[in-house]
Design an enzyme around this catalytic site. Structure first.
Site, PDB file in Angstrom:
ATOM      1  N   GLY A   1       0.973  -1.242   0.276  1.00  0.00           N
ATOM      2  CA  GLY A   1      -0.236   0.563   0.101  1.00  0.00           C
ATOM      3  C   GLY A   1       1.016   1.215  -0.465  1.00  0.00           C
ATOM      4  N   SER A   2       0.409   2.091   0.027  1.00  0.00           N
ATOM      5  CA  SER A   2       1.256   3.931   0.192  1.00  0.00           C
ATOM      6  C   SER A   2       1.990   3.657   1.944  1.00  0.00           C
ATOM      7  CB  SER A   2      -0.487   4.360   0.942  1.00  0.00           C
ATOM      8  OG  SER A   2      -0.501   4.954   1.773  1.00  0.00           O
TER       9      SER A   2
ATOM     10  N   GLU B   1       5.507  -3.237   1.589  1.00  0.00           N
ATOM     11  CA  GLU B   1       5.753  -3.516  -0.649  1.00  0.00           C
ATOM     12  C   GLU B   1       4.566  -2.161  -0.499  1.00  0.00           C
ATOM     13  OE1 GLU B   1       7.657  -4.396  -2.639  1.00  0.00           O
ATOM     14  OE2 GLU B   1       7.479  -6.753  -2.284  1.00  0.00           O
ATOM     15  N   LEU B   2       5.754   0.041  -0.464  1.00  0.00           N
ATOM     16  CA  LEU B   2       5.057   0.585  -0.647  1.00  0.00           C
ATOM     17  C   LEU B   2       5.189   1.017  -1.978  1.00  0.00           C
ATOM     18  CD1 LEU B   2       6.382   1.123   2.979  1.00  0.00           C
ATOM     19  CD2 LEU B   2       4.379   0.472   2.120  1.00  0.00           C
TER      20      LEU B   2
ATOM     21  N   CYS C   1       2.190   0.468  -9.569  1.00  0.00           N
ATOM     22  CA  CYS C   1       3.250   1.196  -8.230  1.00  0.00           C
ATOM     23  C   CYS C   1       4.866   1.320  -8.813  1.00  0.00           C
ATOM     24  CB  CYS C   1       3.412   0.473  -6.638  1.00  0.00           C
ATOM     25  SG  CYS C   1       3.429  -1.397  -7.492  1.00  0.00           S
TER      26      CYS C   1
ATOM     27  N   GLU D   1       4.429  10.870  -5.005  1.00  0.00           N
ATOM     28  CA  GLU D   1       4.248   9.497  -6.701  1.00  0.00           C
ATOM     29  C   GLU D   1       2.576  10.339  -6.734  1.00  0.00           C
ATOM     30  OE1 GLU D   1       2.077   5.849  -4.409  1.00  0.00           O
ATOM     31  OE2 GLU D   1       3.011   4.479  -5.727  1.00  0.00           O
TER      32      GLU D   1
HETATM   33  P1  NAD Z   1      -3.204   2.116   1.380  1.00  0.00           P
HETATM   34  O1  NAD Z   1      -2.143   2.213   1.911  1.00  0.00           O
HETATM   35  O2  NAD Z   1      -4.396   3.383   1.135  1.00  0.00           O
HETATM   36  O3  NAD Z   1      -4.066   1.019   1.146  1.00  0.00           O
HETATM   37  C1  NAD Z   1      -3.225  -0.345   1.006  1.00  0.00           C
HETATM   38  C2  NAD Z   1      -4.421  -1.217   2.427  1.00  0.00           C
HETATM   39  O4  NAD Z   1      -4.141  -1.066   3.207  1.00  0.00           O
HETATM   40  C3  NAD Z   1      -6.093  -1.162   1.918  1.00  0.00           C
HETATM   41  O5  NAD Z   1      -5.794  -2.453   2.026  1.00  0.00           O
HETATM   42  C4  NAD Z   1      -6.350  -0.405   2.991  1.00  0.00           C
HETATM   43  O6  NAD Z   1      -7.495  -0.851   3.886  1.00  0.00           O
HETATM   44  C5  NAD Z   1      -5.046  -0.822   4.605  1.00  0.00           C
HETATM   45  N1  NAD Z   1      -5.171   0.178   5.363  1.00  0.00           N
HETATM   46  C6  NAD Z   1      -5.469   1.147   5.244  1.00  0.00           C
HETATM   47  N2  NAD Z   1      -4.956   2.238   6.861  1.00  0.00           N
HETATM   48  C7  NAD Z   1      -4.272   0.667   7.912  1.00  0.00           C
HETATM   49  C8  NAD Z   1      -4.429   0.258   9.094  1.00  0.00           C
HETATM   50  N3  NAD Z   1      -3.887   1.632   9.700  1.00  0.00           N
HETATM   51  N4  NAD Z   1      -3.472  -0.349   9.148  1.00  0.00           N
HETATM   52  C9  NAD Z   1      -3.650  -1.504   8.104  1.00  0.00           C
HETATM   53  N5  NAD Z   1      -3.886  -1.576   6.645  1.00  0.00           N
HETATM   54  C10 NAD Z   1      -4.749  -0.277   6.358  1.00  0.00           C
HETATM   55  O7  NAD Z   1      -3.184   2.472  -0.598  1.00  0.00           O
HETATM   56  P2  NAD Z   1      -4.161   2.002  -1.861  1.00  0.00           P
HETATM   57  O8  NAD Z   1      -4.298   3.299  -2.292  1.00  0.00           O
HETATM   58  O9  NAD Z   1      -4.638   0.948  -1.377  1.00  0.00           O
HETATM   59  O10 NAD Z   1      -2.720   1.545  -2.602  1.00  0.00           O
HETATM   60  C11 NAD Z   1      -1.885   2.578  -3.993  1.00  0.00           C
HETATM   61  C12 NAD Z   1      -0.687   2.654  -2.796  1.00  0.00           C
HETATM   62  O11 NAD Z   1      -0.007   1.113  -2.907  1.00  0.00           O
HETATM   63  C13 NAD Z   1       0.091   3.394  -3.894  1.00  0.00           C
HETATM   64  O12 NAD Z   1       1.374   3.854  -3.180  1.00  0.00           O
HETATM   65  C14 NAD Z   1       1.284   2.494  -4.717  1.00  0.00           C
HETATM   66  O13 NAD Z   1       2.482   2.303  -4.700  1.00  0.00           O
HETATM   67  C15 NAD Z   1       1.190   1.082  -3.647  1.00  0.00           C
HETATM   68  N6  NAD Z   1       1.406  -0.247  -4.160  1.00  0.00           N
HETATM   69  C16 NAD Z   1       2.608  -0.456  -4.305  1.00  0.00           C
HETATM   70  C17 NAD Z   1       2.687  -2.047  -4.405  1.00  0.00           C
HETATM   71  C18 NAD Z   1       4.620  -2.145  -3.853  1.00  0.00           C
HETATM   72  O14 NAD Z   1       4.526  -3.470  -4.659  1.00  0.00           O
HETATM   73  N7  NAD Z   1       5.182  -2.138  -3.775  1.00  0.00           N
HETATM   74  C19 NAD Z   1       1.776  -2.633  -5.156  1.00  0.00           C
HETATM   75  C20 NAD Z   1       0.561  -1.846  -5.696  1.00  0.00           C
HETATM   76  C21 NAD Z   1       0.047  -0.268  -4.398  1.00  0.00           C
END
Ligand code: NAD
Length: 520
Positions: free
Chosen positions: A220-221, A242-243, A276, A371
């Site tokens: 995620g982010s 994985e961010l 990502c 990003e």
């Molecule tokens: P996000 O961080 O908003 O959410 C990711 C996940 O985390 C979701 O399932 C969300 O519900 C959960 N989440 C939110 N708050 C949380 C908390 N406090 N504790 C635990 N879980 C929580 O990210 P997004 O908007 O879903 O995805 C986009 C981001 O992900 C972009 O920054 C992108 O670059 C990154 N990404 C990275 C990769 C990689 O492999 N490096 C791959 C895909 C996406």
């Protein structure tokens, strides 16, 4: 379920980002339900792990066949909730997962194999060391919306084949793809308690961390990743992060402009730029700059932005669109030029944004530092290879990068200087689909790896077992301390490590007497 939990349970909506259609409404799992799922997983995991490996591999192979049969349904489900063209769901998600099954099945025995650990130290020669690789137990997986099938599937498959149980929390924006993944795994014979999905928003993800999992794989982010890392640190739960990324693309002086411009257009726009490892910054040698920009503009303008089955779909949400539009507006206000795009497409829907090419950008602009996660390609000229490397490395991120050159040697020599987890020469983005390649970032882009053998290793923990082959003997260093012992040990150190032959020989003689003495 406790009555108070049922009453306070939030409900979230699953919406098609292209049409605004409501695809479903789901109740969020409560902390109690998440805890219960993890408990069930703990109970089920030992018998899953005790199965002979070929039984788990067979389940994966059945999953593979079922996925081939249901690929259309899966592609359409991904397309409906993530907004990408169905054909892109097929190529960048389903194909990736099918290949990952093959990789996991072929490599599971290798990564689980026990290893001999020979001892070089003469004092330890009576011992036999073995390194065992064991499943970590219950792996929690938290996944994002941009690859709602391939990210949770590739992580889950690696965890499952190695004998772990999985509790997965998908993004609240794309639950249906993960529910299909769950159905496919159940139909393939994976026991229900060994693989569970808990639906919900951020708090459900936070609850998963508090529920007794043995390891977390989070994608995620950066902002959420930091919160997750803090929570994991408090419980000392190992975590793979994985961010986000801000991937640079370097087009060297000897690059093929036609190939590089096609690569830049696809690498920055596929999945509407919401990958990502999208190309997010492009550095082009000054001698190619004008030709490269005009080729990119021409190619971008031939692409079809459409609600369904075009080349490019919508952004995932209004919020994401505002981030993209805000960064473009900021760049333009600071002097950037919009070569094409740079606007919303309200006639298609509220989340559509035109493929955008920017020049006149500077490294300080937000569009070059944050990003973007949208269909935007900012291009900057450079004069020397050193300058290009410095520009590419000037970022808090380090997920992936690409270098473009007609010379394999030139391309690779620059690739080796880029601080990123994966650097491709003459391709971009594809790294995620190479099952053998580890995926993960430097700097703020994350910690640890998924995919490849390194990703499989993250699903295991090493246990070292050491057996002394002379059970009737006491060890030389077990007490009996005193002047004589100190002299013998000093001699032993000299014998092992002194560079002077005479000191070594004397040391050997001094310590020899103690070697067979029984202590305390
Ligand atoms: P996000 O961080 O908003 O959410 C990711 C996940 O985390 C979701 O399932 C969300 O519900 C959960 N989440 C939110 N708050 C949380 C908390 N406090 N504790 C635990 N879980 C929580 O990210 P997004 O908007 O879903 O995805 C986009 C981001 O992900 C972009 O920054 C992108 O670059 C990154 N990404 C990275 C990769 C990689 O492999 N490096 C791959 C895909 C996406």
């Amino acid at each position: 379920m406790p009555i108070e939990a049922a009453q306070s349970r939030p409900v979230f909506a699953n919406i098609n980002p292209a049409t605004g259609e409501l695809l479903g409404e789901y109740p969020s799992a409560t902390p109690g339900e998440v805890r219960h799922a993890v408990e069930r997983a703990h109970f089920a995991q030992p018998s899953w792990s005790a199965l002979p490996l070929h039984r788990r591999v067979e389940a994966l192979r059945r999953f593979q066949q079922l996925l081939v049969e249901r690929k259309q349904q899966v592609a359409e489900t991904i397309s409906a909730e993530a907004g990408k063209p169905a054909v892109e769901a097929l190529t960048s998600e389903i194909l990736v997962v099918l290949d990952a099954v093959k990789f996991c099945a072929a490599n599971a025995a290798r990564v689980l194999r026990e290893e001999n650990v020979p001892h070089a130290n003469p004092a330890l020669k009576t011992k036999r060391g073995r390194l065992l690789w064991e499943p970590v137990g219950v792996v929690g997986i938290i996944s994002p919306w941009n690859y709602p099938f391939s990210i949770p599937a590739t992580d889950s498959l690696a965890a499952l084949v190695l004998g772990n149980a999985v509790v997965l929390k998908p993004s609240e924006l794309t639950p249906n793809s993960t529910l299909l993944l769950r159905d496919l795994l159940y139909d393939a014979g994976v026991p229900r308690d060994v693989f569970q999905v808990v639906l919900g928003e951020g708090p459900t993800g936070a609850a998963l961390l508090e529920s007794g999992i043995d390891k977390l794989i989070f994608t995620g982010s950066v902002a959420t990743g930091r919160r997750v890392a803090v929570a994991a640190a408090q419980r000392l739960i190992p975590v793979v992060l994985e961010l986000g990324g801000k991937d640079p693309m370097i087009v060297l002086e000897d690059a093929n402009v036609d190939v590089a411009s096609s690569g830049a257009v696809w690498g920055s726009l596929m999945n509407c730029g919401q990958t990502c490892i999208s190309v997010e910054r492009c550095y082009v040698h000054r001698s190619l700059f004008d030709r490269f920009v005009s080729e990119c503009a021409r190619k971008m303008q031939t692409l079809r932005v459409a609600v369904r089955d075009g080349d490019i779909g919508p952004l995932i949400s209004q919020r994401q669109l505002e981030i993209v539009a805000g960064q473009v507006a900021d760049a333009v206000a600071s002097g950037a030029t919009v070569v094409c795009g740079g606007c919303r497409l309200p006639e298609l829907g509220p989340n559509f944004y035109a493929p955008t090419l920017l020049t006149g950008v500077t490294p300080q602009m937000r569009i070059m530092r944050e990003e973007t996660f949208g269909p935007v390609l900012p291009v900057i000229p450079f004069s020397t290879d050193d300058e290009a490397v410095a520009l590419a490395n000037d970022s808090e991120f380090g997920l992936a990068a690409s270098v473009w050159s007609r010379s394999r040697h030139h391309g690779e020599s620059i690739a080796r200087r880029i601080r990123a987890g994966c650097v491709m020469v003459n391709d971009a983005v594809t790294g995620f689909g190479i099952s053998e390649a580890p995926h993960g970032g430097f700097k703020s882009s994350g910690i640890g790896r998924t995919h490849g053998v390194l990703g499989m290793r993250e699903m295991l923990q090493p246990r070292y077992v050491d057996v002394d082959m002379l059970p009737h003997w006491k060890q030389l260093w077990w007490y009996g301390y005193g002047g004589a012992f100190a002299s013998q040990m000093g001699g032993f150190v000299d014998f092992l490590f002194s560079r002077k032959l005479s000191t070594r020989l004397a040391g050997g003689l001094r310590s020899a007497g103690s070697l067979f003495r029984r202590r305390l």
